[in-house]
Design a protein around this motif. Structure first.
Motif, PDB file in Angstrom:
ATOM      1  N   THR A 263       0.848  -1.190   0.000  1.00 33.45           N
ATOM      2  CA  THR A 263       0.000   0.000   0.000  1.00 33.45           C
ATOM      3  C   THR A 263       0.880   1.236   0.000  1.00 33.45           C
ATOM      4  N   ALA A 264       0.410   2.258  -0.667  1.00 32.48           N
ATOM      5  CA  ALA A 264       1.070   3.560  -0.705  1.00 32.48           C
ATOM      6  C   ALA A 264       0.140   4.520  -1.423  1.00 32.48           C
ATOM      7  N   ASP A 265       0.494   5.794  -1.357  1.00 39.58           N
ATOM      8  CA  ASP A 265      -0.275   6.817  -2.057  1.00 39.58           C
ATOM      9  C   ASP A 265       0.236   6.893  -3.491  1.00 39.58           C
ATOM     10  N   GLY A 266      -0.561   6.455  -4.434  1.00 35.12           N
ATOM     11  CA  GLY A 266      -0.184   6.525  -5.836  1.00 35.12           C
ATOM     12  C   GLY A 266       0.252   5.177  -6.379  1.00 35.12           C
ATOM     13  N   LEU A 267       0.041   5.011  -7.680  1.00 34.57           N
ATOM     14  CA  LEU A 267       0.304   3.734  -8.329  1.00 34.57           C
ATOM     15  C   LEU A 267       1.780   3.359  -8.311  1.00 34.57           C
ATOM     16  N   PHE A 268       2.668   4.297  -8.616  1.00 30.80           N
ATOM     17  CA  PHE A 268       4.093   3.978  -8.671  1.00 30.80           C
ATOM     18  C   PHE A 268       4.598   3.508  -7.305  1.00 30.80           C
ATOM     19  N   ALA A 269       4.304   4.272  -6.261  1.00 27.46           N
ATOM     20  CA  ALA A 269       4.753   3.897  -4.921  1.00 27.46           C
ATOM     21  C   ALA A 269       4.105   2.594  -4.465  1.00 27.46           C
ATOM     22  N   ALA A 270       2.845   2.387  -4.808  1.00 26.19           N
ATOM     23  CA  ALA A 270       2.163   1.150  -4.418  1.00 26.19           C
ATOM     24  C   ALA A 270       2.757  -0.057  -5.136  1.00 26.19           C
ATOM     25  N   THR A 271       3.167   0.128  -6.389  1.00 28.34           N
ATOM     26  CA  THR A 271       3.808  -0.968  -7.131  1.00 28.34           C
ATOM     27  C   THR A 271       5.116  -1.357  -6.461  1.00 28.34           C
ATOM     28  N   LEU A 272       5.922  -0.368  -6.106  1.00 26.69           N
ATOM     29  CA  LEU A 272       7.171  -0.658  -5.397  1.00 26.69           C
ATOM     30  C   LEU A 272       6.901  -1.300  -4.040  1.00 26.69           C
ATOM     31  N   ALA A 273       5.885  -0.807  -3.346  1.00 25.30           N
ATOM     32  CA  ALA A 273       5.536  -1.364  -2.037  1.00 25.30           C
ATOM     33  C   ALA A 273       5.110  -2.821  -2.165  1.00 25.30           C
ATOM     34  N   ALA A 274       4.338  -3.142  -3.187  1.00 26.21           N
ATOM     35  CA  ALA A 274       3.881  -4.520  -3.372  1.00 26.21           C
ATOM     36  C   ALA A 274       5.046  -5.450  -3.656  1.00 26.21           C
ATOM     37  N   LYS A 275       6.033  -4.977  -4.404  1.00 27.52           N
ATOM     38  CA  LYS A 275       7.197  -5.820  -4.689  1.00 27.52           C
ATOM     39  C   LYS A 275       7.966  -6.156  -3.413  1.00 27.52           C
ATOM     40  N   ARG A 276       7.845  -5.292  -2.408  1.00 28.33           N
ATOM     41  CA  ARG A 276       8.527  -5.507  -1.127  1.00 28.33           C
ATOM     42  C   ARG A 276       7.595  -6.020  -0.036  1.00 28.33           C
ATOM     43  N   GLY A 277       6.297  -6.085  -0.343  1.00 26.57           N
ATOM     44  CA  GLY A 277       5.328  -6.478   0.676  1.00 26.57           C
ATOM     45  C   GLY A 277       5.236  -5.441   1.780  1.00 26.57           C
ATOM     46  N   HIS A 278       5.356  -4.174   1.417  1.00 24.24           N
ATOM     47  CA  HIS A 278       5.405  -3.062   2.375  1.00 24.24           C
ATOM     48  C   HIS A 278       4.070  -2.329   2.417  1.00 24.24           C
ATOM     49  N   LEU A 279       3.646  -1.958   3.607  1.00 20.45           N
ATOM     50  CA  LEU A 279       2.430  -1.171   3.768  1.00 20.45           C
ATOM     51  C   LEU A 279       2.834   0.220   4.243  1.00 20.45           C
ATOM     52  N   ALA A 280       2.880   1.181   3.330  1.00 20.14           N
ATOM     53  CA  ALA A 280       3.250   2.558   3.672  1.00 20.14           C
ATOM     54  C   ALA A 280       2.049   3.228   4.334  1.00 20.14           C
ATOM     55  N   PRO A 281       2.259   3.871   5.468  1.00 26.38           N
ATOM     56  CA  PRO A 281       1.138   4.560   6.125  1.00 26.38           C
ATOM     57  C   PRO A 281       0.529   5.616   5.204  1.00 26.38           C
ATOM     58  N   PRO A 282      -0.784   5.809   5.287  1.00 30.14           N
ATOM     59  CA  PRO A 282      -1.435   6.808   4.442  1.00 30.14           C
ATOM     60  C   PRO A 282      -0.780   8.179   4.603  1.00 30.14           C
TER      61      PRO A 282
END
Length: 101
Positions: free
Chosen positions: A74-93
């Motif tokens: 999870t992240a704000d925006g598609l690019f950041a969310a794509t990177l987060a998914a590759k790492r299994g990371h949940l970025a706080p809103p």
């Protein structure tokens, strides 16, 4: 090892089972391309109890119903969310930050 050539129609057909599995947990999803789904998480996360619980439910449902492994980020925006998914990371809103490794 088996290598398959690029076949967008085949890929889309196979990814339908993943999309159906995700829909059992969260509606309003968008298939960006076979292999990538995006969805707003605020509502489903509130229903699940947290973003972490939602991510676990998504991974579990995809494994159970589609028979494949998946990662959620999870992240704000598609690019950041794509990177987060590759790492299994949940970025706080509101942060869209990813830890550097």
């Amino acid at each position: 090892m088996v290598v398959f050539g690029h076949d967008p129609d085949r890929d889309a057909r196979h990814f339908e089972t993943v999309a159906r599995a995700v829909e059992t947990v969260a509606a309003d999803l968008e298939i960006v391309r076979p292999g990538m789904i995006v969805l707003p998480v605020a509502g489903p996360a509130a229903f699940a109890g947290s973003e972490t619980a939602l991510a676990e439910q998504l991974v579990d449902q995809v494994a159970a119903l589609a028979g494949v492994e998946s990662q959620v980020g999870t992240a704000d925006g598609l690019f950041a969310a794509t990177l987060a998914a590759k790492r299994g990371h949940l970025a706080p809103p509101g942060t869209s930050s990813l830890p550097c490794r």
